[in-house]
Design an enzyme around this catalytic site. Structure first.
Site, mmCIF file in Angstrom:
data_model
loop_
_atom_site.group_PDB
_atom_site.id
_atom_site.type_symbol
_atom_site.label_atom_id
_atom_site.label_comp_id
_atom_site.label_asym_id
_atom_site.label_seq_id
_atom_site.Cartn_x
_atom_site.Cartn_y
_atom_site.Cartn_z
ATOM 1 N N SER A 145 0.846 -1.195 0.000
ATOM 2 C CA SER A 145 0.000 0.000 0.000
ATOM 3 C C SER A 145 0.878 1.241 0.000
ATOM 4 C CB SER A 145 -0.883 0.015 1.253
ATOM 5 O OG SER A 145 -1.516 1.269 1.431
ATOM 6 N N TYR A 159 -1.485 -0.475 10.313
ATOM 7 C CA TYR A 159 -1.706 -0.843 8.912
ATOM 8 C C TYR A 159 -0.474 -0.517 8.070
ATOM 9 C CZ TYR A 159 -3.856 -0.941 4.274
ATOM 10 O OH TYR A 159 -4.145 -1.215 2.960
#
Length: 254
Positions: A145, A159
């Site tokens: 990501s 995350y």
């Protein structure tokens, strides 16, 4: 040049909706047979399977909690039995889980984020490695990501850390599997609109602000990510391994 994956066998995790569904469909349109994994999106996964079968390809949906090692192992075994082996593994399953600062973050939150993003990738990949080695066209595509590069938005330290771990996993595994002619790469999407991820965790005003800062002037789509995953799963990327490809419309440069 049209990508031809006829006869290739693919397992895509987290493919009941969003980016995973887009990748599964892209592989099938190129000729691959696909096992569509889902955790909760049973109806969505079945829709993906139905669409793939209308394309003349074989498809099956399988449910599993990939944070549980035994369920990940069973998924890979089921996929290999249905497909007759695995040539392409796309580890797309993942989740933000929720937003929390480090100061307020519980052990349970940290473990949940690492479990769904990192442990799940490890469990599935470990079980699939012997099958990928046996393939003449072994390909692994992992899901990182933009957060792995810029730390993500507010409350997403866990995350961001988990997606950075995927980058290290991809590069280490690429070296490990290179002698078996299996390539391992990751994609790092930026803001992908119209997904449950952002609809759940990113307010509409924040989404508009992000899009306003993207040089290409629009949010990304699931198809934008699927196209890159398709390239990495194909013969066109046979000399590409250990790489992380950013898909963010110019929002961030390495």
């Amino acid at each position: 040049m049209q990508i031809d994956l006829t006869g290739r066998r693919a397992l895509v995790t987290g493919a009941g909706a969003g980016i995973g569904a887009g990748i599964a469909l892209a592989l099938a349109k190129a000729g691959a047979d696909v096992v569509v994994h889902y955790a909760h999106s049973a109806d969505g996964a079945q829709e993906v399977v139905d669409t793939i079968t209308t394309l003349g390809r074989r498809a099956k949906s399988c449910q599993a909690d990939l944070t549980v090692s035994s369920e990940a192992t069973a998924l890979v075994a089921d996929a290999a039995e249905f497909l007759g082996g695995i040539d392409i593994l796309v580890n797309n399953a993942g989740h933000l889980v929720g937003r929390a600062t480090v100061e307020e973050m519980s052990d349970e939150h940290w473990d949940a984020v690492m479990g769904v993003n990192v442990s799940s990738t490890f469990f599935v990949t470990r079980s699939a490695v012997p099958l990928l080695k046996a393939s003449e066209n072994g390909r692994v595509v992992l899901m990182s990501s933009l957060a792995s590069e810029n730390g993500g938005g507010a409350g997403s330290v866990a995350y961001a850390a988990s997606k950075a771990a995927i980058v290290g996993f991809a590069r280490g595994l690429a070296k490990e599997l290179a002698p078996s002619n299996v390539t391992v790469n990751a994609v790092a999407p930026g803001f992908i609109g119209e997904t449950a991820f952002h609809n759940t965790f990113t307010p509409s005003t924040a989404q508009a602000g992000i899009v306003a800062g993207i040089p290409l002037g629009r949010a990304g789509t699931a198809d934008d990510v699927a196209d890159v995953a398709l390239f990495l799963a194909s013969d066109l990327s046979s000399y590409v391994t250990g790489q992380v490809i950013d898909i963010n419309g110019g929002l961030n440069f390495r």
